[in-house]
Design a protein around this motif. Structure first.
Motif, short mmCIF file in Angstrom:
data_model
loop_
_atom_site.label_atom_id
_atom_site.label_comp_id
_atom_site.label_asym_id
_atom_site.label_seq_id
_atom_site.Cartn_x
_atom_site.Cartn_y
_atom_site.Cartn_z
N GLN A 9 -14.99 -15.80 28.09
CA GLN A 9 -13.96 -15.54 29.10
C GLN A 9 -13.62 -14.05 29.17
O GLN A 9 -13.43 -13.50 30.27
N ALA A 12 -16.42 -12.28 31.03
CA ALA A 12 -16.37 -12.55 32.46
C ALA A 12 -15.24 -11.77 33.12
O ALA A 12 -15.39 -11.23 34.23
N THR A 13 -14.09 -11.71 32.46
CA THR A 13 -12.95 -10.95 32.99
C THR A 13 -13.28 -9.47 33.08
O THR A 13 -12.99 -8.80 34.07
N GLU A 14 -13.89 -8.95 32.02
CA GLU A 14 -14.26 -7.53 31.99
C GLU A 14 -15.25 -7.20 33.11
O GLU A 14 -15.09 -6.20 33.83
N GLN A 15 -16.25 -8.05 33.28
CA GLN A 15 -17.25 -7.80 34.33
C GLN A 15 -16.63 -7.88 35.72
O GLN A 15 -16.95 -7.07 36.60
N SER A 16 -15.74 -8.84 35.91
CA SER A 16 -15.08 -8.98 37.20
C SER A 16 -14.24 -7.76 37.53
O SER A 16 -14.28 -7.23 38.65
N ALA A 17 -13.49 -7.27 36.55
CA ALA A 17 -12.64 -6.09 36.77
C ALA A 17 -13.48 -4.83 36.97
O ALA A 17 -13.17 -3.98 37.81
N ARG A 19 -16.32 -4.37 38.25
CA ARG A 19 -16.97 -4.25 39.56
C ARG A 19 -16.08 -3.52 40.58
O ARG A 19 -16.59 -3.00 41.58
N GLN A 20 -14.78 -3.49 40.34
CA GLN A 20 -13.85 -2.86 41.27
C GLN A 20 -13.36 -1.50 40.77
O GLN A 20 -12.44 -0.92 41.34
N HIS A 216 -8.14 -11.55 37.75
CA HIS A 216 -9.45 -11.54 37.08
C HIS A 216 -9.50 -12.49 35.89
O HIS A 216 -10.59 -12.77 35.38
#
Length: 501
Positions: A9, A12-17, A19-20, A216
């Motif tokens: 988790q 996934a949170t790190e990758q999602s953030a 990207r922006q 995220h």
């Protein structure tokens, strides 16, 4: 709420953030957060503080290098131990190394002896983060051993190197991990910092979310235990009540030579507010408990198991009679807590397990790791290597709330929800404290608490009572289980809302 996130988790949170955000932003924020935490720890040592940073080959090492640059710019005497043999570092880590080398930070020889040779006001561990999957070996192991011999504060970045962030176990059967006095963990809190070996290695934990937006983060299924999880069931007592208003508890146990266990459980149930408490002995019942004559001693065959919350197992033994009594309890309509010998009977008797799984009524199990291992057909080591997984599996298989005792007790529900407790200390590592916990939880169930909240409150109160006794000088060495019930009663009464007049 204090949510906990597994490694998958967090990634996934790190990758999602990320990207922006511009590349390297999260590493730079982690370095700033690490430096801020270090400055707080060094607030009493002056600007000339000597700080050693251990930077590993991955992104955790990049966090450490960013931290080094910030501290060096603040005027501190910063030394960096750079892990040898780092290959193919990320672009973000390469830039972090450039910034650290451009600062006033010095780089020391990559021998572990160099770590112990200096005098440090603080050591910052940035060797390995949440991605570690193999035991530390070679130079990394020597580094950790050298750090663990130091007497100064140690701040771990994200997780102490060598600790599994999900399970709290030291990685590897003969592994080592940094023993930090403090940990600043990034993005979200991790379960492994709070259970198994986690508390011994992480020290005081603080969370730096790195300004990642809430959108995220996934929904958390694991939390730290807090009073707010169960506080709505703490109610001041009305004047117009009587003993029947607060329920009956029957503690079923006390085979020959083992009467102390049910007495401890029953006394606790009484101290925690149950209206009437029975001890249901399998064979021969004493006339009364001389230390607590309010308890009613009966033969188990003479007690209606549908008329009380049942605590089954303390000192019960594993005879055929004990097995029959457990079967009666499972077949009853009462709230049921299963502990101690009754857990071993469940492990040995598949028909009892099946009956419990079909029960469909309030059921709480309170195993220690060995009892959980027997129930799951595992070794103690396998249970301790995945305490959350073990508790969740038991809860799902048996349709019960499971309290897996130990450092960072895990409370798991059948639907996969889990909570890690934060109270308690090594004073509880003595005979009889588990019986006290079972009596406490049984008392709350008798008073109408839902099983989930009863389990959370019981574990929290059990631990906080031990913490209070140790703070008063009564432990951790030599505290006895019999000292806990009055302390639990005091903690419970302190938490009650004030009655309005």
């Amino acid at each position: 709420m204090n949510p906990l996130y597994c490694v998958a988790q967090i990634r996934a949170t790190e990758q999602s953030a990320a990207r922006q955000l511009p590349p390297g932003t999260l590493m730079q924020r982690a370095g700033q957060a690490g430096a801020d935490a270090a400055r707080v720890l060094l607030s009493g040592t002056g600007v000339d503080s000597r700080v050693l940073l251990l930077a590993g080959p991955g992104n955790n090492g990049g966090d450490a290098l960013e931290t080094a640059a910030h501290l060096a710019h603040a005027g501190m005497r910063v030394s960096v131990w750079l892990a040898p043999g780092a290959t193919a570092p990320s672009e973000e880590r390469r830039h972090a190394l450039e910034r650290a080398r451009a600062s006033a930070a010095g780089f020391i020889e990559p021998e572990a002896a160099a770590i112990g040779a200096g005098h440090w006001d603080l050591v910052i561990d940035g060797l390995f983060g949440i991605g570690l999957q193999r035991p530390l070996s070679g130079a990394a192991r020597e580094e950790v051993d050298a750090v663990n011999r130091l007497e100064c504060p140690v701040l771990a970045l994200d997780v102490p190197s060598g600790l599994d962030a999900d399970s709290g176990a030291v990685v590897g059967p003969d592994g080592v991990a940094v023993r930090a006095s403090h940990t600043i963990t990034f993005i979200g809190d991790k379960p492994g910092l709070h259970t198994c070996d986690g508390q011994d290695h992480a020290g005081a934990v603080q969370v730096a979310t790195l300004a990642i937006e809430a959108a995220h983060f996934p929904a958390a299924r694991i939390h730290l235990n807090e009073v707010r999880h169960f506080s709505r069931h703490l109610r001041a007592r009305r004047q117009n009540t009587h003993k029947g208003s607060y329920g009956n508890v029957a503690v079923v146990g006390g085979a020959h030579g083992m009467t102390g266990a049910p007495i401890l459980a029953a006394r606790t149930a009484l101290f925690c507010g149950a209206g009437r408490v029975y001890i249901a002995f399998p064979d021969e019942a004493p006339a009364y408990d001389s230390g607590q004559p309010e308890l009613m001693c009966r033969l188990a065959g003479d007690i209606d198991f549908n008329s009380a919350a049942l605590v089954v197992g303390p000192g019960l033994g594993t005879s055929q009679r004990a097995q029959d009594l457990l079967g009666r309890a499972i077949d009853s309509d009462s709230a049921l807590l299963i502990d101690a010998d009754a857990l071993n009977l469940l492990a040995a008797q598949p028909e009892l397990r099946s009956a419990l799984a079909r029960r469909g009524k309030i059921s709480v199990l309170t195993p220690h790791p060995l009892e959980a291992a027997r129930l799951l057909g595992l070794t103690i080591g396998e249970v301790q290597a995945d305490r959350l997984g073990a508790a969740r599996r038991l809860a799902a298989e048996l349709g019960a709330t499971v309290v897996l005792k130990g450092s960072g007790t895990v409370i798991a529900a059948a639907d996969g929800q889990a909570v890690i407790n934060t109270t308690g200390n090594p004073a509880l590592a003595t005979a009889g404290t588990g019986d006290v916990l079972s009596g406490l939880c049984g008392s709350l169930l008798a008073q109408g608490w839902p099983e989930w909240e009863a389990a959370l409150a019981a574990v929290w109160l059990h631990g906080t009572a031990a913490d209070a006794l140790v703070a008063e000088g009564g432990g951790p060495i030599g505290l006895t289980a019999g000292e806990l019930p009055p302390a639990i009663r005091a903690a419970l009464n302190r938490m009650l809302p004030r009655r309005r007049h």
